[in-house]
Write a protein that holds these residues in place. Structure first.
Motif, PDB file in Angstrom:
ATOM      1  N   ASP A 230       7.871  10.912   2.230  1.00  0.00           N
ATOM      2  CA  ASP A 230       7.712  10.758   0.791  1.00  0.00           C
ATOM      3  C   ASP A 230       8.639   9.704   0.220  1.00  0.00           C
ATOM      4  O   ASP A 230       8.360   9.107  -0.812  1.00  0.00           O
ATOM      5  CB  ASP A 230       8.001  12.096   0.084  1.00  0.00           C
ATOM      6  CG  ASP A 230       6.991  13.157   0.469  1.00  0.00           C
ATOM      7  OD1 ASP A 230       5.854  12.796   0.821  1.00  0.00           O
ATOM      8  OD2 ASP A 230       7.340  14.344   0.418  1.00  0.00           O
ATOM      9  N   VAL A 231       9.764   9.488   0.897  1.00  0.00           N
ATOM     10  CA  VAL A 231      10.761   8.556   0.398  1.00  0.00           C
ATOM     11  C   VAL A 231      11.140   7.597   1.524  1.00  0.00           C
ATOM     12  O   VAL A 231      11.370   8.011   2.653  1.00  0.00           O
ATOM     13  CB  VAL A 231      12.024   9.313  -0.093  1.00  0.00           C
ATOM     14  CG1 VAL A 231      13.083   8.339  -0.548  1.00  0.00           C
ATOM     15  CG2 VAL A 231      11.668  10.293  -1.186  1.00  0.00           C
ATOM     16  N   CYS A 232      11.231   6.333   1.204  1.00  0.00           N
ATOM     17  CA  CYS A 232      11.617   5.336   2.193  1.00  0.00           C
ATOM     18  C   CYS A 232      13.137   5.235   2.219  1.00  0.00           C
ATOM     19  O   CYS A 232      13.769   5.009   1.193  1.00  0.00           O
ATOM     20  CB  CYS A 232      11.006   3.988   1.824  1.00  0.00           C
ATOM     21  SG  CYS A 232      11.326   2.709   3.030  1.00  0.00           S
ATOM     22  N   ASP A 233      13.718   5.414   3.403  1.00  0.00           N
ATOM     23  CA  ASP A 233      15.170   5.350   3.533  1.00  0.00           C
ATOM     24  C   ASP A 233      15.528   4.601   4.803  1.00  0.00           C
ATOM     25  O   ASP A 233      15.893   5.183   5.812  1.00  0.00           O
ATOM     26  CB  ASP A 233      15.756   6.763   3.545  1.00  0.00           C
ATOM     27  CG  ASP A 233      17.282   6.756   3.531  1.00  0.00           C
ATOM     28  OD1 ASP A 233      17.877   5.676   3.361  1.00  0.00           O
ATOM     29  OD2 ASP A 233      17.867   7.828   3.696  1.00  0.00           O
TER      30      ASP A 233
ATOM     31  N   GLU B 288       7.211   2.621   7.030  1.00  0.00           N
ATOM     32  CA  GLU B 288       5.934   2.006   7.356  1.00  0.00           C
ATOM     33  C   GLU B 288       5.019   2.049   6.143  1.00  0.00           C
ATOM     34  O   GLU B 288       4.787   3.117   5.573  1.00  0.00           O
ATOM     35  CB  GLU B 288       5.292   2.739   8.535  1.00  0.00           C
ATOM     36  CG  GLU B 288       6.149   2.690   9.786  1.00  0.00           C
ATOM     37  CD  GLU B 288       5.557   3.449  10.962  1.00  0.00           C
ATOM     38  OE1 GLU B 288       4.461   4.046  10.812  1.00  0.00           O
ATOM     39  OE2 GLU B 288       6.175   3.434  12.025  1.00  0.00           O
ATOM     40  N   TRP B 289       4.485   0.881   5.796  1.00  0.00           N
ATOM     41  CA  TRP B 289       3.601   0.748   4.644  1.00  0.00           C
ATOM     42  C   TRP B 289       2.235   0.308   5.139  1.00  0.00           C
ATOM     43  O   TRP B 289       2.119  -0.704   5.820  1.00  0.00           O
ATOM     44  CB  TRP B 289       4.178  -0.278   3.671  1.00  0.00           C
ATOM     45  CG  TRP B 289       5.522   0.143   3.159  1.00  0.00           C
ATOM     46  CD1 TRP B 289       6.738  -0.062   3.748  1.00  0.00           C
ATOM     47  CD2 TRP B 289       5.782   0.874   1.970  1.00  0.00           C
ATOM     48  NE1 TRP B 289       7.729   0.484   2.994  1.00  0.00           N
ATOM     49  CE2 TRP B 289       7.171   1.059   1.882  1.00  0.00           C
ATOM     50  CE3 TRP B 289       4.983   1.372   0.944  1.00  0.00           C
ATOM     51  CZ2 TRP B 289       7.780   1.735   0.832  1.00  0.00           C
ATOM     52  CZ3 TRP B 289       5.582   2.041  -0.107  1.00  0.00           C
ATOM     53  CH2 TRP B 289       6.957   2.213  -0.157  1.00  0.00           C
ATOM     54  N   GLN B 290       1.199   1.060   4.796  1.00  0.00           N
ATOM     55  CA  GLN B 290      -0.148   0.783   5.287  1.00  0.00           C
ATOM     56  C   GLN B 290      -1.016   0.190   4.185  1.00  0.00           C
ATOM     57  O   GLN B 290      -1.052   0.712   3.064  1.00  0.00           O
ATOM     58  CB  GLN B 290      -0.783   2.066   5.807  1.00  0.00           C
ATOM     59  CG  GLN B 290      -2.103   1.857   6.515  1.00  0.00           C
ATOM     60  CD  GLN B 290      -2.604   3.155   7.109  1.00  0.00           C
ATOM     61  OE1 GLN B 290      -2.571   4.199   6.463  1.00  0.00           O
ATOM     62  NE2 GLN B 290      -3.057   3.093   8.343  1.00  0.00           N
TER      63      GLN B 290
ATOM     64  N   ASP C 248      -4.903  -1.314   2.764  1.00  0.00           N
ATOM     65  CA  ASP C 248      -6.251  -0.731   2.688  1.00  0.00           C
ATOM     66  C   ASP C 248      -7.046  -0.891   3.975  1.00  0.00           C
ATOM     67  O   ASP C 248      -7.964  -0.118   4.228  1.00  0.00           O
ATOM     68  CB  ASP C 248      -7.033  -1.354   1.526  1.00  0.00           C
ATOM     69  CG  ASP C 248      -6.491  -0.940   0.173  1.00  0.00           C
ATOM     70  OD1 ASP C 248      -5.802   0.099   0.098  1.00  0.00           O
ATOM     71  OD2 ASP C 248      -6.756  -1.656  -0.813  1.00  0.00           O
ATOM     72  N   ALA C 249      -6.725  -1.887   4.784  1.00  0.00           N
ATOM     73  CA  ALA C 249      -7.439  -2.125   6.041  1.00  0.00           C
ATOM     74  C   ALA C 249      -6.871  -1.305   7.199  1.00  0.00           C
ATOM     75  O   ALA C 249      -7.366  -1.380   8.317  1.00  0.00           O
ATOM     76  CB  ALA C 249      -7.402  -3.607   6.392  1.00  0.00           C
ATOM     77  N   GLY C 250      -5.801  -0.532   6.954  1.00  0.00           N
ATOM     78  CA  GLY C 250      -5.201   0.293   8.001  1.00  0.00           C
ATOM     79  C   GLY C 250      -4.085  -0.381   8.768  1.00  0.00           C
ATOM     80  O   GLY C 250      -3.567   0.186   9.732  1.00  0.00           O
ATOM     81  N   VAL C 251      -3.687  -1.570   8.368  1.00  0.00           N
ATOM     82  CA  VAL C 251      -2.592  -2.278   9.049  1.00  0.00           C
ATOM     83  C   VAL C 251      -1.267  -1.744   8.525  1.00  0.00           C
ATOM     84  O   VAL C 251      -1.039  -1.676   7.322  1.00  0.00           O
ATOM     85  CB  VAL C 251      -2.682  -3.802   8.814  1.00  0.00           C
ATOM     86  CG1 VAL C 251      -1.504  -4.511   9.485  1.00  0.00           C
ATOM     87  CG2 VAL C 251      -4.001  -4.352   9.337  1.00  0.00           C
ATOM     88  N   VAL C 252      -0.396  -1.349   9.448  1.00  0.00           N
ATOM     89  CA  VAL C 252       0.929  -0.848   9.107  1.00  0.00           C
ATOM     90  C   VAL C 252       1.899  -2.025   9.094  1.00  0.00           C
ATOM     91  O   VAL C 252       1.889  -2.867  10.000  1.00  0.00           O
ATOM     92  CB  VAL C 252       1.391   0.222  10.120  1.00  0.00           C
ATOM     93  CG1 VAL C 252       2.831   0.619   9.886  1.00  0.00           C
ATOM     94  CG2 VAL C 252       0.475   1.435  10.047  1.00  0.00           C
TER      95      VAL C 252
ATOM     96  N   GLY D 271       0.823  -1.204   0.000  1.00  0.00           N
ATOM     97  CA  GLY D 271       0.000   0.000   0.000  1.00  0.00           C
ATOM     98  C   GLY D 271       0.850   1.244   0.000  1.00  0.00           C
ATOM     99  O   GLY D 271       1.887   1.307  -0.643  1.00  0.00           O
ATOM    100  N   ARG D 272       0.441   2.203   0.811  1.00  0.00           N
ATOM    101  CA  ARG D 272       1.095   3.512   0.778  1.00  0.00           C
ATOM    102  C   ARG D 272       2.129   3.652   1.901  1.00  0.00           C
ATOM    103  O   ARG D 272       1.968   3.115   2.991  1.00  0.00           O
ATOM    104  CB  ARG D 272       0.068   4.624   0.864  1.00  0.00           C
ATOM    105  CG  ARG D 272      -0.641   4.718   2.194  1.00  0.00           C
ATOM    106  CD  ARG D 272      -1.703   5.827   2.198  1.00  0.00           C
ATOM    107  NE  ARG D 272      -2.270   5.964   3.526  1.00  0.00           N
ATOM    108  CZ  ARG D 272      -1.797   6.773   4.456  1.00  0.00           C
ATOM    109  NH1 ARG D 272      -0.758   7.536   4.201  1.00  0.00           N
ATOM    110  NH2 ARG D 272      -2.362   6.842   5.638  1.00  0.00           N
ATOM    111  N   LEU D 273       3.175   4.408   1.592  1.00  0.00           N
ATOM    112  CA  LEU D 273       4.196   4.763   2.570  1.00  0.00           C
ATOM    113  C   LEU D 273       3.596   5.820   3.489  1.00  0.00           C
ATOM    114  O   LEU D 273       3.052   6.823   3.026  1.00  0.00           O
ATOM    115  CB  LEU D 273       5.429   5.303   1.846  1.00  0.00           C
ATOM    116  CG  LEU D 273       6.623   5.701   2.690  1.00  0.00           C
ATOM    117  CD1 LEU D 273       7.189   4.498   3.438  1.00  0.00           C
ATOM    118  CD2 LEU D 273       7.694   6.328   1.813  1.00  0.00           C
TER     119      LEU D 273
END
Length: 176
Positions: free
Chosen positions: A60-63, A71-73, A75-79, A54-56
């Protein structure tokens, strides 16, 4: 043609419904795998592509190279938190907009006693212990309950000062 008495029909219906519920829980025999799958379909302890989840959520950038876990979430809200390319942690924060949680079989339970009853029923193999506010080290008024799996993973539930569920998480291993 002979008809079964109403009591027999009711008993058969109850048995069918209870076996269906037990069967759903027993589909995954290993408690860690069952708990893991209850959070999301992305398995812990395996390489995965974070972008597929899903979304970061933390920038804006994963490092990950700078020591900050990305952390990537879903659609159900789970990180989902990674250690390199291995999925290490799944967590969900509980708010007013969270009507039901599949994680750990919690469902709509929100009070500490109700949540612990649900989690213990979902994971009867795991001993769940709690630390009260002041002992838990999770912040003012926050209690922590959790348990460990044979593979070294663990679950943690946090409760606010009103004994309402704040978050649930599962860790596959200790990240450094």
């Amino acid at each position: 043609m002979k008809f079964a008495p109403a009591a027999s029909i009711a008993a058969a219906l109850l048995l069918a419904l209870s076996c269906g519920a037990a069967h759903a829980k027993d589909q995954i025999a290993d408690p860690f795998d069952r708990a893991d799958a209850s959070f999301s379909r992305y398995p812990l302890n395996l390489p995965s592509t974070p972008q597929a989840i899903g979304r970061l959520t933390n920038g804006d950038v994963c490092d990950d190279d700078n020591g900050f876990s990305c952390e990537w979430q879903d659609d159900a809200g789970v990180v989902h938190i990674f250690s390199g390319d291995i999925l290490a942690i799944k967590a969900v924060d509980v708010g007013a907009a969270t009507p039901s949680l599949s994680a750990l079989g919690i469902g709509t339970a929100r009070t500490r006693n109700d949540v612990l009853t649900k989690v213990r029923a979902f994971l009867p193999e795991i001993k769940i212990d709690c630390l009260e506010p002041g002992q838990a080290g999770e912040g003012e008024g926050v209690a922590s309950c959790g348990g460990s799996f044979e593979n070294g993973g663990w679950i943690k539930l946090l409760f606010d000062a009103n004994n309402r569920l704040k978050s649930a998480r599962i860790d596959a291993f200790q990240m450094n």
